[in-house]
Design a protein around this motif. Structure first.
Motif, PDB file in Angstrom:
ATOM      1  N   HIS A   1      -4.418  -1.896   8.546  1.00 56.93           N
ATOM      2  CA  HIS A   1      -3.255  -1.065   8.222  1.00 56.93           C
ATOM      3  C   HIS A   1      -3.701   0.298   7.675  1.00 56.93           C
TER       4      HIS A   1
ATOM      5  N   TYR B   1       5.804  -2.895   6.805  1.00 55.67           N
ATOM      6  CA  TYR B   1       5.727  -3.706   5.589  1.00 55.67           C
ATOM      7  C   TYR B   1       6.346  -5.076   5.822  1.00 55.67           C
TER       8      TYR B   1
ATOM      9  N   HIS C   1       4.273   4.511   8.451  1.00 54.29           N
ATOM     10  CA  HIS C   1       4.834   3.158   8.368  1.00 54.29           C
ATOM     11  C   HIS C   1       5.852   2.891   9.472  1.00 54.29           C
TER      12      HIS C   1
ATOM     13  N   ASP D   1       0.851  -1.179   0.000  1.00 50.14           N
ATOM     14  CA  ASP D   1       0.000   0.000   0.000  1.00 50.14           C
ATOM     15  C   ASP D   1       0.884   1.225   0.000  1.00 50.14           C
TER      16      ASP D   1
ATOM     17  N   HIS E   1      -3.200   4.363   9.068  1.00 44.53           N
ATOM     18  CA  HIS E   1      -2.854   5.632   8.400  1.00 44.53           C
ATOM     19  C   HIS E   1      -3.932   6.681   8.663  1.00 44.53           C
TER      20      HIS E   1
HETATM   21 ZN   LIG Z   1       0.802   1.854   4.493  1.00 45.16          ZN
END
Ligand SMILES: [Zn+2]
Length: 230
Positions: free
Chosen positions: A122, A189, A132, A5, A126
């Protein structure tokens, strides 16, 4: 296949002296504590899918002093588009600066994917203002940068600036609130070993970690109503 993403960037400023991607909210983009944040879907979505998404995003709810309220199509502060090709979200209150007809979040991943719920959690991270986890200053990931640029260009057609924004670092001059570095964060990630110089790899995290919960609680602390004057 990992569900990659990205952080949604705001539209370019008209002022040519302003580099558009500088306007991304690394800095404090948190919602007012104890406020109600509304969300909506851009399009018709089946009750079943809407429910799955809502249940996933509400996993944050016990750890933040915000209320999430579903409102009618397209009218939310957070506007979710489904069925595209990308997964992304604006960071926190940057969503308020986006055009009203534009989604602030996209979940392009097939709902049949085993990563679907994790991706929703996730993206809502945000939307709460969290960036991240692998950007944390203590992460010390020994990136093989040429390999990373090549990989993301081939896989998702990102240019180097998009890779920098999502993988390598917080831009200088930004103010960032950090909890402890947490490799198990839902905001981290998955990283295959061939993208690092020391063959370090990071698994795809599918759940809110204890660190995620602590950090969310730090950002949106519990209100002690008994302490309020009557
Ligand atoms: Zn992200």
């Amino acid at each position: 296949m990992q569900a990659r993403d990205f952080v949604k960037m705001l539209s370019p400023e008209r002022d040519s002296n302003v580099r558009p991607k500088r306007s991304v909210g690394y800095s404090n983009a948190f919602w007012e504590n104890a406020s109600t944040v509304t969300f909506s879907f851009m399009d018709d979505v089946s009750d079943e899918l809407a429910y799955r998404i809502e249940m996933a995003m509400r996993q944050w709810e016990p750890f933040v002093s915000l209320a999430f309220e579903l409102v009618e199509n397209g009218k939310g502060q957070i506007r979710i588009a489904l069925g595209g090709t990308a997964n992304y979200s604006a960071i926190g209150t940057n969503a308020l600066r986006m055009a009203a007809q534009e989604p602030t979040m996209a979940i392009g991943l097939d709902p049949a994917s085993p990563y679907f719920e994790a991706t929703v959690i996730h993206e809502f991270g945000h939307a709460l203002g969290f960036h991240h986890a692998h950007l944390h200053s203590d992460a010390n990931i020994q990136w093989n940068k040429p390999a990373v640029y090549a990989f993301y260009n081939k896989e998702v057609n990102w240019d180097e600036e998009e890779v920098d924004l999502n993988l390598f670092g917080i831009e200088s001059g930004s103010t960032v609130l950090q909890g402890e570095y947490d490799r198990h964060s839902i905001m981290h990630y998955a990283i295959p070993g061939f993208l690092t110089l020391n063959n370090a790899w990071f698994a795809f995290n599918t759940k809110l970690s204890d660190g995620d919960k602590r950090f969310a609680r730090k950002v949106y602390p519990a209100i002690d109503y008994r302490a309020d004057p009557i």
